[in-house]
Scaffold this motif. Structure first.
Motif, short mmCIF file in Angstrom:
data_model
loop_
_atom_site.label_atom_id
_atom_site.label_comp_id
_atom_site.label_asym_id
_atom_site.label_seq_id
_atom_site.Cartn_x
_atom_site.Cartn_y
_atom_site.Cartn_z
N VAL A 324 0.88 -1.16 0.00
CA VAL A 324 0.00 0.00 0.00
C VAL A 324 0.92 1.22 0.00
N SER A 325 0.79 2.09 -0.98
CA SER A 325 1.69 3.24 -1.11
C SER A 325 1.71 4.06 0.18
N ASP A 326 2.92 4.38 0.63
CA ASP A 326 3.13 5.26 1.79
C ASP A 326 2.50 4.70 3.05
N PHE A 327 2.43 3.36 3.16
CA PHE A 327 1.86 2.74 4.35
C PHE A 327 2.69 1.51 4.70
N ALA A 328 3.17 1.45 5.94
CA ALA A 328 3.97 0.33 6.42
C ALA A 328 3.06 -0.64 7.16
N MET A 329 2.78 -1.79 6.55
CA MET A 329 1.83 -2.74 7.12
C MET A 329 2.46 -3.55 8.25
N GLN A 330 1.72 -3.65 9.35
CA GLN A 330 2.19 -4.37 10.53
C GLN A 330 1.26 -5.55 10.86
N GLY A 331 -0.02 -5.26 11.15
CA GLY A 331 -0.99 -6.31 11.41
C GLY A 331 -1.86 -6.57 10.19
N THR A 337 -14.48 -10.56 3.39
CA THR A 337 -14.45 -10.08 2.00
C THR A 337 -13.13 -9.42 1.67
N ASN A 338 -12.67 -8.52 2.53
CA ASN A 338 -11.44 -7.75 2.28
C ASN A 338 -10.42 -7.93 3.41
N PHE A 339 -9.16 -7.70 3.05
CA PHE A 339 -8.10 -7.71 4.05
C PHE A 339 -7.92 -6.30 4.61
N TRP A 340 -7.67 -6.26 5.91
CA TRP A 340 -7.39 -5.02 6.64
C TRP A 340 -5.96 -5.06 7.14
N ALA A 341 -5.39 -3.86 7.34
CA ALA A 341 -4.03 -3.78 7.88
C ALA A 341 -3.94 -2.68 8.92
N SER A 342 -3.15 -2.93 9.94
CA SER A 342 -2.74 -1.87 10.86
C SER A 342 -1.31 -1.50 10.52
N GLY A 343 -0.95 -0.24 10.76
CA GLY A 343 0.42 0.16 10.44
C GLY A 343 0.60 1.65 10.48
N PHE A 344 1.72 2.10 9.92
CA PHE A 344 2.11 3.50 10.00
C PHE A 344 1.90 4.18 8.65
N ASP A 345 1.14 5.28 8.68
CA ASP A 345 0.86 6.08 7.50
C ASP A 345 1.96 7.14 7.36
N ASP A 346 2.80 7.00 6.32
CA ASP A 346 3.92 7.93 6.15
C ASP A 346 3.45 9.34 5.84
N ASP A 350 1.37 8.91 11.32
CA ASP A 350 0.61 8.38 12.44
C ASP A 350 0.18 6.95 12.13
N TYR A 351 -0.18 6.23 13.19
CA TYR A 351 -0.66 4.86 13.03
C TYR A 351 -2.12 4.88 12.61
N LYS A 352 -2.48 3.98 11.67
CA LYS A 352 -3.82 3.93 11.12
C LYS A 352 -4.29 2.48 10.95
N LEU A 353 -5.61 2.34 10.83
CA LEU A 353 -6.24 1.10 10.40
C LEU A 353 -6.76 1.32 8.99
N VAL A 354 -6.50 0.39 8.07
CA VAL A 354 -6.96 0.58 6.70
C VAL A 354 -7.64 -0.69 6.19
N LYS A 355 -8.69 -0.50 5.43
CA LYS A 355 -9.34 -1.57 4.68
C LYS A 355 -8.82 -1.50 3.25
N THR A 356 -8.27 -2.60 2.75
CA THR A 356 -7.70 -2.60 1.41
C THR A 356 -8.66 -3.25 0.42
N ASN A 357 -8.33 -3.15 -0.85
CA ASN A 357 -9.14 -3.76 -1.90
C ASN A 357 -8.76 -5.21 -2.16
N LEU A 358 -7.85 -5.78 -1.34
CA LEU A 358 -7.42 -7.17 -1.54
C LEU A 358 -8.50 -8.13 -1.04
N THR A 359 -8.87 -9.06 -1.90
CA THR A 359 -9.83 -10.11 -1.56
C THR A 359 -9.18 -11.47 -1.82
N LEU A 360 -9.88 -12.53 -1.51
CA LEU A 360 -9.34 -13.87 -1.75
C LEU A 360 -9.33 -14.19 -3.24
#
Length: 360
Positions: A324-331, A337-346, A350-360
């Motif tokens: 994910v551009s400018d985002f360091a994924m941690q969790g 339906t979708n994958f979520w990630a926790s991490g640092f938003d460059d 700050d730390y953020k929670l994001v829902k991505t467009n990645l599916t199975l």
């Protein structure tokens, strides 16, 4: 011709000659400058494109491909022995036989460019490359994900996440200032509940099991122990042990738990939950991995920046890498339906929670 006219004519001739010489000198200088620019432009144009590394090292590493772009950036495409891929982008400039690449500050390197072969030299190390127009693009090497929604977690820090079994709440690991495990509404990003614990549970996982007494797995700070509780009443059940500090967990089913550990030389372990034994162990060397999730016989695991989809049989290997551009994924966690990630938003620092467009 009288003397006065001769003097005037000679004076005019001298001035014209002087100006002509100046014009010729200036023209020569400008032409030299243009030729220098043409040489630099020619070298930069020859550099453009995809290069395959055939030998040597670059600052103690060995990328597989370099891609020089027309905007004066270069992509370094690398791959770990287990298939974890990375795509790093740096600015560069060319001057004579020197190329400066902005790897945490512009480092100067000598280079030798001969048609379709290239050497980038730093001290005793030389990276050897061959032009390869069939090499993968940077977007093929690491797939780009987009963010569908983003919100602020209740506390910052490098933590793992999971979803409750019914996928209605995010279980958010404990940041440095947290005193409990948070439950977060994925629609509003508000805290809707909490799980009390005596551990410093940066890493959390919910058992992949349908019964109400399914387990909640918790790590502790700088510990190789997994504390196991029941989700419905929070009662402690037992402890599992791996060989190193725990950084990620993924429940395969009621019998097995994948655990990744980092501290010096890390490993990925398949733990038999029933008898607390390690049925499989994959050495990571000094490559650190973090949040994990297990879906459809694949492990999805982060390395602090990228997400890797990994097969577990017949051998453990990453088959696709994402960023994910400018985002360091941690969790990492899956909501059905979708994958979520926790991490640092460059961009927001700050730390953020994001829902991505990645599916199975």
């Amino acid at each position: 011709m009288n003397t006065i006219n001769k003097i005037k004519r000679d004076s005019i001739f001298k001035r014209v000659t002087k100006y002509a010489i100046i014009i010729l000198v200036l023209g020569s200088l400008l032409n030299c400058h243009k030729n220098d620019d043409d040489v630099v432009n020619s070298i930069e144009n020859q550099l453009l494109g995809k290069w395959e590394v055939t030998g040597g090292t670059f600052l103690e590493s060995q990328p597989k491909y370099l891609i020089f772009n027309s905007n004066n950036t270069v992509n370094f495409l690398s791959e770990h022995s287990l298939g974890f891929k990375a795509n790093e982008n740096f600015d560069y400039t060319v001057s004579g036989s020197e190329i400066k690449i902005n790897v945490q500050g512009f480092f100067p390197f000598e280079f030798i460019l001969e048609q379709n072969t290239l050497q980038i030299i730093h001290g005793d190390n030389a990276l050897e490359l061959t032009k390869n127009n069939s090499a993968p693009t940077s977007d093929d090497w690491v797939k780009k994900l987009s963010i569908l929604s983003k919100g602020d977690p209740p506390s910052g820090g490098k933590v793992d996440i999971a979803f409750t079994y019914n996928k209605t709440e995010i279980v958010y690991g404990m940041g440095s200032a947290a005193t409990y495990i948070s439950l977060i509404d994925p629609e509003t990003f508000t805290e809707v509940g909490s799980i009390e614990t005596t551990k410093k549970a940066k890493v959390v996982e919910v058992e992949n099991f349908g019964a109400p007494d399914r387990y909640l797995f918790q790590s502790d700070d700088n510990s190789n122990l997994v504390s196991v509780y029941t989700m419905n009443d929070g009662a402690f059940q037992f402890t599992l042990q791996v060989d190193n500090d725990i950084s990620g967990m993924a429940s395969a089913n009621s019998d097995f738990l994948w655990v990744v550990s980092n501290n010096n030389e890390g490993s990925i372990n398949l733990v038999n939950v029933a008898d607390n034994t390690i049925d499989q162990s994959i050495s990571l060397g000094y490559y650190n991995l973090y949040g994990m999730d297990y879906q459809n016989n694949y492990i999805y695991i982060t390395d602090g920046k990228y997400l890797h989809k990994c097969q577990t049989t017949p051998t453990f290997k990453a088959v696709t890498s994402y960023e994910v551009s400018d985002f360091a994924m941690q969790g990492i966690a899956f909501d059905g339906t979708n994958f979520w990630a926790s991490g640092f938003d460059d961009l927001e620092s700050d730390y953020k929670l994001v829902k991505t467009n990645l599916t199975l």
